[in-house]
Design an enzyme around this catalytic site. Structure first.
Site, short mmCIF file in Angstrom:
data_model
loop_
_atom_site.label_atom_id
_atom_site.label_comp_id
_atom_site.label_asym_id
_atom_site.label_seq_id
_atom_site.Cartn_x
_atom_site.Cartn_y
_atom_site.Cartn_z
N LYS A 48 -5.09 -14.82 -1.61
CA LYS A 48 -5.85 -14.11 -0.75
C LYS A 48 -7.28 -14.63 -1.10
O LYS A 48 -7.58 -15.38 -1.93
CB LYS A 48 -5.89 -12.65 -0.97
CG LYS A 48 -4.62 -11.91 -0.50
CD LYS A 48 -4.51 -10.41 -0.94
CE LYS A 48 -3.46 -9.58 -0.10
NZ LYS A 48 -4.17 -9.42 1.24
N GLU B 1 -3.70 -16.34 3.15
CA GLU B 1 -4.41 -15.41 4.02
C GLU B 1 -5.45 -16.51 4.82
O GLU B 1 -6.20 -17.13 3.98
CB GLU B 1 -5.15 -14.29 3.40
CG GLU B 1 -5.71 -13.53 4.25
CD GLU B 1 -6.54 -12.14 3.35
OE1 GLU B 1 -5.92 -11.33 3.34
OE2 GLU B 1 -7.74 -12.69 2.92
N ASP C 214 -5.43 -12.81 9.40
CA ASP C 214 -6.15 -11.53 9.06
C ASP C 214 -7.30 -11.12 9.94
O ASP C 214 -8.26 -12.02 10.09
CB ASP C 214 -6.54 -11.46 7.63
CG ASP C 214 -6.96 -10.02 7.13
OD1 ASP C 214 -6.15 -9.11 7.23
OD2 ASP C 214 -7.94 -9.79 6.29
N LYS D 39 0.92 -1.25 0.13
CA LYS D 39 -0.07 -0.09 -0.12
C LYS D 39 0.91 1.11 0.07
O LYS D 39 0.99 2.00 1.02
CB LYS D 39 -0.77 -0.03 1.14
CG LYS D 39 -1.91 -1.15 1.10
CD LYS D 39 -2.82 -1.23 2.49
CE LYS D 39 -3.92 -2.42 2.27
NZ LYS D 39 -4.76 -2.77 3.52
#
Length: 284
Positions: free
Chosen positions: A164, A194, A215, A132
């Site tokens: 993911k 994930e 997560d 990010k």
């Protein structure tokens, strides 16, 4: 960053700002005029990017002298001089905004990273960044994380597999996703999965993977997940991590915590460039 890549990035940044020329500076300052200036921290924080900033100025004046007054990664106090430079006045004025933008941004990231790293003192747990980042600035921002004491996660999509929920849904199941990835990548490529629940953790542990991203789990669930994993794979916690929660999350036994806001929400450190020659003062 390779020196060629670094210089290319700097040239692109300068070109974006200068365009056909710095018409203000070129109208006011003689080409042969020289000046001295200082980079001044206006607030306390961790400094990151001085060697890069030196190259920004030297791209416009190869003979410019840049003397850092603090070490890279050093914490400074408000109104502390962090560098002294001397060279072409035109070059200093023209490169000033690009140099400050980089230095302020990178120092802000390093400062925030150091704050979180300090929260984990005494624990065997790393602070990781994420992807990010600001487009075009990833190498600089991840360097700032390292300067602040953090550790870089993968630099890009080609540097490791991260499965993911959307990937798993597309493949039909986690098992199918892992099998397809193993057919494509070599044994040197790490595979991370994930997991949002303990059931997903249990399923992932039955497959040939290297790491688990836990997560948005609460502390109690994280603790159960780490116990279930029992060191079989590397673990990383993500989601809901703040300066107030990071230590309790790290104390669950995860190997690392990944924090997206290190790069997407860090506040720039206030730094100014001030000329010290008589007649040119307090340029910001």
């Amino acid at each position: 960053m390779h020196p060629i890549q670094l210089r290319q990035s700097i040239r692109e940044m300068l070109n974006e700002d200068i365009g056909a020329g710095d018409i203000t500076t070129e109208s006011l300052v003689e080409a042969n005029h020289r000046s001295s200036a200082v980079l001044l921290a206006k607030q306390s924080g961790v400094i990151a990017g001085l060697p890069i900033v030196a190259l920004v100025f030297q791209e416009l004046d190869p003979h410019l002298e840049f003397q850092a007054q603090v070490a890279e990664g050093q914490k400074v106090e408000a109104y502390q001089t962090i560098a002294v430079l001397s060279g072409s006045t035109r070059a200093i004025l023209t490169a000033e905004r690009v140099a400050l933008n980089l230095l302020q941004r990178m120092s802000g990231i390093a400062t925030l990273t150091r704050q979180l790293v300090d929260q984990l003192e005494g624990l065997d747990c790393r602070v990781l960044d994420t992807r990010k980042t600001t487009p075009g600035l990833r190498q600089f921002e991840k360097y700032a994380v390292r300067t602040g004491g953090g550790t870089n996660h993968r630099f890009g999509l080609s540097h490791g597999v991260m499965l993911k929920d959307n990937h798993i849904a597309f493949a039909g199941s986690l098992e199918n996703a892992v099998k397809k990835v193993h057919k494509r990548v070599g044994h040197m490529v790490q595979i991370e999965v994930e997991a949002d629940t303990l059931e997903q953790v249990q399923e992932a542990l039955s497959l040939p993977i290297h790491a688990l991203l836990l997560d948005n789990m609460d502390v109690e669930t994280l603790r159960k997940a780490v116990k279930m994993i029992d060191g079989k794979v590397w673990t990383e916690a993500s989601g809901g991590i703040t300066p107030d929660t990071i230590r309790s999350i790290a104390e669950t036994g995860v190997n690392a915590v990944s924090v997206g806001y290190l790069t997407h929400s860090a506040t720039a450190l206030d730094i100014s460039l001030d000329f010290v020659e008589e007649g040119i003062e307090n340029h910001a």
